[in-house]
Design an enzyme around this catalytic site. Structure first.
Site, PDB file in Angstrom:
ATOM      1  N   ARG A 128     -17.519 -11.853  12.141  1.00 36.95           N
ATOM      2  CA  ARG A 128     -17.417 -12.964  11.169  1.00 36.95           C
ATOM      3  C   ARG A 128     -16.100 -13.719  11.363  1.00 36.95           C
ATOM      4  NH1 ARG A 128     -18.210 -10.867   5.316  1.00 36.95           N
ATOM      5  NH2 ARG A 128     -18.106 -13.087   4.830  1.00 36.95           N
ATOM      6  N   VAL A 157     -14.012 -16.700   1.777  1.00 37.83           N
ATOM      7  CA  VAL A 157     -12.933 -15.929   2.417  1.00 37.83           C
ATOM      8  C   VAL A 157     -12.512 -16.569   3.741  1.00 37.83           C
ATOM      9  CG1 VAL A 157     -13.556 -13.762   1.290  1.00 37.83           C
ATOM     10  CG2 VAL A 157     -14.631 -14.339   3.482  1.00 37.83           C
ATOM     11  N   HIS A 166     -11.800 -14.234  -3.732  1.00 34.89           N
ATOM     12  CA  HIS A 166     -12.328 -13.075  -3.016  1.00 34.89           C
ATOM     13  C   HIS A 166     -11.543 -12.712  -1.761  1.00 34.89           C
ATOM     14  CE1 HIS A 166     -16.467 -13.940  -5.053  1.00 34.89           C
ATOM     15  NE2 HIS A 166     -15.625 -13.309  -5.850  1.00 34.89           N
ATOM     16  N   CYS A 185      -2.530   3.565  11.277  1.00 39.46           N
ATOM     17  CA  CYS A 185      -1.109   3.931  11.323  1.00 39.46           C
ATOM     18  C   CYS A 185      -0.962   5.180  12.201  1.00 39.46           C
ATOM     19  CB  CYS A 185      -0.596   4.227   9.900  1.00 39.46           C
ATOM     20  SG  CYS A 185       1.070   4.923   9.907  1.00 39.46           S
ATOM     21  N   GLY A 221     -22.101 -25.329  -3.697  1.00 43.28           N
ATOM     22  CA  GLY A 221     -22.528 -24.343  -2.708  1.00 43.28           C
ATOM     23  C   GLY A 221     -22.398 -22.902  -3.119  1.00 43.28           C
ATOM     24  N   SER A 227     -24.573 -19.646  -5.215  1.00 45.40           N
ATOM     25  CA  SER A 227     -25.808 -19.199  -5.873  1.00 45.40           C
ATOM     26  C   SER A 227     -25.543 -18.826  -7.328  1.00 45.40           C
ATOM     27  CB  SER A 227     -26.362 -17.989  -5.123  1.00 45.40           C
ATOM     28  OG  SER A 227     -25.395 -16.936  -5.125  1.00 45.40           O
ATOM     29  N   ASN A 267     -25.920 -28.556  -4.819  1.00 47.37           N
ATOM     30  CA  ASN A 267     -26.577 -27.457  -4.124  1.00 47.37           C
ATOM     31  C   ASN A 267     -27.963 -27.947  -3.689  1.00 47.37           C
ATOM     32  OD1 ASN A 267     -27.808 -24.990  -3.341  1.00 47.37           O
ATOM     33  ND2 ASN A 267     -26.490 -23.864  -4.754  1.00 47.37           N
ATOM     34  N   ALA A 324     -22.971 -30.059   0.712  1.00 48.19           N
ATOM     35  CA  ALA A 324     -21.547 -30.335   0.506  1.00 48.19           C
ATOM     36  C   ALA A 324     -21.073 -31.490   1.382  1.00 48.19           C
ATOM     37  CB  ALA A 324     -20.749 -29.069   0.812  1.00 48.19           C
TER      38      ALA A 324
HETATM   39  P1  OAD Z   1     -24.483 -17.222  -1.483  1.00 47.29           P
HETATM   40  O1  OAD Z   1     -24.850 -16.933  -0.071  1.00 47.29           O
HETATM   41  O2  OAD Z   1     -24.898 -16.280  -2.577  1.00 47.29           O
HETATM   42  O3  OAD Z   1     -25.068 -18.664  -1.908  1.00 47.29           O
HETATM   43  C1  OAD Z   1     -24.832 -19.783  -1.083  1.00 47.29           C
HETATM   44  C2  OAD Z   1     -25.316 -21.012  -1.844  1.00 47.29           C
HETATM   45  O4  OAD Z   1     -25.028 -22.167  -1.056  1.00 47.29           O
HETATM   46  C3  OAD Z   1     -26.820 -21.025  -2.106  1.00 47.29           C
HETATM   47  O5  OAD Z   1     -27.050 -21.356  -3.465  1.00 47.29           O
HETATM   48  C4  OAD Z   1     -27.338 -22.130  -1.175  1.00 47.29           C
HETATM   49  O6  OAD Z   1     -28.445 -22.824  -1.753  1.00 47.29           O
HETATM   50  C5  OAD Z   1     -26.140 -23.031  -1.091  1.00 47.29           C
HETATM   51  N1  OAD Z   1     -26.067 -23.837   0.131  1.00 47.29           N
HETATM   52  C6  OAD Z   1     -26.568 -23.560   1.346  1.00 47.29           C
HETATM   53  N2  OAD Z   1     -26.252 -24.544   2.222  1.00 47.29           N
HETATM   54  C7  OAD Z   1     -25.506 -25.455   1.526  1.00 47.29           C
HETATM   55  C8  OAD Z   1     -24.865 -26.683   1.857  1.00 47.29           C
HETATM   56  N3  OAD Z   1     -24.931 -27.189   3.109  1.00 47.29           N
HETATM   57  N4  OAD Z   1     -24.186 -27.353   0.889  1.00 47.29           N
HETATM   58  C9  OAD Z   1     -24.129 -26.858  -0.368  1.00 47.29           C
HETATM   59  N5  OAD Z   1     -24.711 -25.688  -0.755  1.00 47.29           N
HETATM   60  C10 OAD Z   1     -25.392 -25.003   0.190  1.00 47.29           C
HETATM   61  O7  OAD Z   1     -22.902 -17.449  -1.489  1.00 47.29           O
HETATM   62  P2  OAD Z   1     -21.950 -17.443  -2.738  1.00 47.29           P
HETATM   63  O8  OAD Z   1     -22.604 -18.022  -3.955  1.00 47.29           O
HETATM   64  O9  OAD Z   1     -20.670 -18.030  -2.329  1.00 47.29           O
HETATM   65  O10 OAD Z   1     -18.412 -12.189  -2.510  1.00 47.29           O
HETATM   66  O11 OAD Z   1     -21.746 -15.867  -2.959  1.00 47.29           O
HETATM   67  C11 OAD Z   1     -20.796 -15.475  -3.898  1.00 47.29           C
HETATM   68  C12 OAD Z   1     -20.193 -14.200  -3.399  1.00 47.29           C
HETATM   69  O12 OAD Z   1     -21.218 -13.232  -3.121  1.00 47.29           O
HETATM   70  C13 OAD Z   1     -19.435 -14.307  -2.097  1.00 47.29           C
HETATM   71  O13 OAD Z   1     -18.142 -14.817  -2.267  1.00 47.29           O
HETATM   72  C14 OAD Z   1     -19.387 -12.841  -1.698  1.00 47.29           C
HETATM   73  C15 OAD Z   1     -20.750 -12.356  -2.101  1.00 47.29           C
HETATM   74  O14 OAD Z   1     -20.716 -11.068  -2.642  1.00 47.29           O
HETATM   75  C16 OAD Z   1     -17.424 -11.522  -1.832  1.00 47.29           C
HETATM   76  O15 OAD Z   1     -17.287 -11.608  -0.640  1.00 47.29           O
HETATM   77  C17 OAD Z   1     -16.557 -10.715  -2.734  1.00 47.29           C
END
Ligand code: OAD
Length: 254
Positions: free
Chosen positions: A74, A108, A124, A155, A195, A197, A221, A239
């Site tokens: 990643r 991240v 995060h 270490c 962007g 969920s 979104n 976005a």
């Molecule tokens: P998700 O993968 O859960 O959701 C991504 C969102 O982005 C979805 O709602 C998609 O519909 C939307 N999406 C996809 N392509 C897009 C675009 N081009 N423009 C705008 N939106 C788009 O990711 P997060 O909601 O960020 O936590 O997930 C939240 C957290 O869940 C992450 O930070 C991670 C995970 O556990 C940690 O790493 C602690």
């Protein structure tokens, strides 16, 4: 298009005072830069693993090399990626209106920072940073630069392992980042959510918190999210497409 015009008007009416606009971003922000969203990241070779096996301390302790290799892959993707038009629209707006925009991100990666939002509040953590798995009992404690190479590095004296500097499932968010994010959510006139969920708390709770404190909420979104019902406007777009239209030459009604 009507929704876009309405959202632009709300952004314009928010005024130029510091913190008038709070932006909360999630993995969708970086999708058009080629970084898979979190749920997509478990694709290909990694599809057979449950996220908790790869993004948790328990998973890391059980299979340190597997988890280290997943993050290494990643990290390579993040280093190859470039900020997209959405990142640049946010950074340009922050430059034009110093202090008006407070950026809170669940991401991240470092694309907001590379676009110019160096002060983005990271809920995060940072995938490009390392930290020690446990607190070293020795004095002086283990120092990251002295870690022995390996997958993961460790270490050479006490065997402590390096781990990615991100928040894993079941871990607390950095208290100062969460406090700053909550203050920004309560103080803003408009919250722009891009962007995410809305599946992961406490980040997702910032949206309801902003609304409870009187903010207008705009969601960008392409698909439905778990927090759509917290929004006054939902723009079904990406976005990189929507943010330049929403933010370019938005002159706060000062
Ligand atoms: P998700 O993968 O859960 O959701 C991504 C969102 O982005 C979805 O709602 C998609 O519909 C939307 N999406 C996809 N392509 C897009 C675009 N081009 N423009 C705008 N939106 C788009 O990711 P997060 O909601 O960020 O936590 O997930 C939240 C957290 O869940 C992450 O930070 C991670 C995970 O556990 C940690 O790493 C602690």
């Amino acid at each position: 298009m009507q929704q876009l015009q309405a959202a632009r008007a709300i952004l314009q009416a928010a005024g130029g005072r510091p913190g008038a606009l709070c932006v909360l971003t999630g993995a969708g922000m970086s999708a058009e830069s080629g970084i898979p969203t979190f749920r997509d990241a478990l694709s290909g070779l990694w599809a057979r693993f449950d996220p908790a096996e790869l993004a948790s301390e328990e998973g890391f302790r059980a299979h340190p090399q597997r988890v280290w290799d997943w993050y290494a892959e990643r990290r390579e993707g993040v280093r190859r990626a470039q900020p997209n038009a959405g990142h640049h629209a946010l950074a340009d707006h922050a430059r034009r209106w110093p202090g008006r925009l407070v950026l809170v991100t669940q991401n991240v990666d470092d694309l907001h920072q590379r676009a110019g939002n160096a002060d983005a509040i990271r809920l995060h953590g940072d995938i490009l940073a390392d930290r020690w798995l446990q607190t070293c009992p020795r004095r002086p404690a283990c120092s990251t630069p002295d870690a022995r190479p390996g997958r993961p590095p460790h270490c050479g004296v006490c065997g402590n392992l390096l781990r990615p500097g991100v928040v894993w499932f079941g871990e607390e968010l950095p208290p100062s980042a969460l406090a700053a994010a909550r203050s920004a959510a309560e103080a803003c006139t408009v919250m722009l959510v891009v962007g995410t969920s809305g599946a992961v708390w406490p980040a997702a709770g910032l949206v309801g918190q902003a609304r409870q404190h009187g903010a207008k909420v705009i969601i960008v979104n392409p698909a439905a999210s778990e927090i759509d019902d917290e929004a006054h406007w939902v723009l079904r777009g990406t976005a990189a497409q929507a943010l330049p239209l929403l933010l370019d030459d938005t002159v706060p009604g000062v």
